[in-house]
Write a protein that holds these residues in place. Structure first.
Motif, short mmCIF file in Angstrom:
data_model
loop_
_atom_site.label_atom_id
_atom_site.label_comp_id
_atom_site.label_asym_id
_atom_site.label_seq_id
_atom_site.Cartn_x
_atom_site.Cartn_y
_atom_site.Cartn_z
N MET A 1 -13.18 7.54 -2.81
CA MET A 1 -11.72 7.18 -3.51
C MET A 1 -11.42 8.49 -4.49
O MET A 1 -10.65 8.94 -4.96
N SER B 1 -15.69 3.10 -3.65
CA SER B 1 -14.82 3.84 -5.05
C SER B 1 -15.11 5.26 -5.53
O SER B 1 -14.38 6.16 -5.32
N MET C 1 -7.40 8.98 4.02
CA MET C 1 -7.19 9.30 3.30
C MET C 1 -5.53 10.17 3.34
O MET C 1 -4.53 10.37 2.63
N ILE D 1 -8.77 -0.69 -6.24
CA ILE D 1 -8.35 -1.38 -4.72
C ILE D 1 -10.20 -1.17 -4.25
O ILE D 1 -10.34 -2.48 -3.95
N ALA E 1 -7.45 3.13 1.70
CA ALA E 1 -8.45 2.37 -0.02
C ALA E 1 -8.86 0.58 0.08
O ALA E 1 -10.21 0.81 0.11
N SER F 1 -5.09 4.24 -8.26
CA SER F 1 -4.58 3.32 -8.11
C SER F 1 -6.34 2.64 -6.83
O SER F 1 -6.71 1.18 -6.52
N TYR F 2 -6.33 3.73 -6.20
CA TYR F 2 -7.16 3.45 -4.96
C TYR F 2 -8.38 3.11 -5.36
O TYR F 2 -9.52 2.80 -4.70
N ILE G 1 -2.74 7.08 -7.53
CA ILE G 1 -3.81 7.63 -6.61
C ILE G 1 -4.60 6.70 -7.00
O ILE G 1 -5.98 6.64 -6.66
N ASP H 1 3.41 -2.67 3.66
CA ASP H 1 2.48 -2.95 3.04
C ASP H 1 1.23 -3.98 2.69
O ASP H 1 0.25 -4.40 2.91
N GLN I 1 -2.78 5.07 2.77
CA GLN I 1 -3.29 5.56 1.69
C GLN I 1 -3.85 3.34 1.31
O GLN I 1 -5.38 3.61 1.40
N THR I 2 -2.74 2.81 1.15
CA THR I 2 -3.71 1.85 0.63
C THR I 2 -4.06 0.95 2.05
O THR I 2 -4.90 0.49 1.43
N ASN J 1 -2.21 -2.88 -6.72
CA ASN J 1 -2.31 -0.85 -6.03
C ASN J 1 -0.90 -1.07 -6.68
O ASN J 1 -0.11 0.80 -6.95
#
Length: 198
Positions: free
Chosen positions: A63, A60, A20, A101, A47, A97-98, A95, A167, A43-44, A129
């Protein structure tokens, strides 16, 4: 239920924290990774992989650790930034949201390990995200950050259009990659434990 972690679990989670950090700054490390002036970040992508590979809980948690490492001052966020002041930045919602996700994708692929599920879960993660991060950004600008002149909700979403194709492609690739790993590596030996932490 109490969660029990092995050395492998902590190693895998730590690996995704590092990925990340790299993904946040890949365009800084490699300046040519800009498309139309928009930096390409991963990052997405990472994640999504965290949830799909590690599962909902460990993914999670990885993250959360990434976020906490950055909050204590380690420069793991975009532009090699770190520290508590990130909380008041409009992009902090991305951040957070990761974590969502990784959890949501992990839950989906734990129940169904088909290729279609991996890809759909990855796309849903990308939507989470965008929805969470963009709405957080909009309200941050409206409530406490200095919004640009004429800033509107529509403008906030227009800002998200340039990275959208990238993305979408990366989300599909992440789903395909995670499914391939699930079938070839993660379903064998000690890796079978990763998604069954209790």
């Amino acid at each position: 239920m109490r969660m029990k972690f092995r050395a492998l679990d902590m190693t895998m989670a730590g690996m995704f924290v590092a990925l990340m950090a790299i993904g946040a700054n890949i365009a800084t490390i490699a300046p040519f990774l800009h498309v139309g002036g928009v930096p390409i970040t991963l990052q997405t992508f990472f994640a999504i992989l965290a949830g799909a590979i590690l599962g909902s809980r460990l993914g999670s948690i990885a993250m959360i650790v990434y976020m906490l490492v950055g909050l204590v001052g380690v420069p793991v966020f975009a532009d090699f930034y770190g520290g508590l002041s990130i909380i008041i930045r409009p992009t902090f919602g991305f951040i957070i949201s990761y974590i969502l996700i990784a959890f949501i994708i992990g839950k989906m692929v734990e129940k169904n390990k088909s290729l279609a599920t991996f890809i759909i879960a990855s796309l849903i993660g990308m939507v989470v995200n965008y929805l969470f991060g963009t709405n957080w950004m909009y309200y941050a600008y409206k409530l406490w950050a200095a919004a640009p002149e004429g800033f509107t909700y529509k403008m906030a979403w227009l800002w998200m259009l340039p990275p959208l194709p990238k993305d979408l492609i990366l989300a599909v690739l992440a789903g395909m990659m995670a499914h391939r790993l699930e079938k070839s590596v993660l379903s064998k030996g000690q890796f079978k434990h990763l998604k069954r932490i209790s």
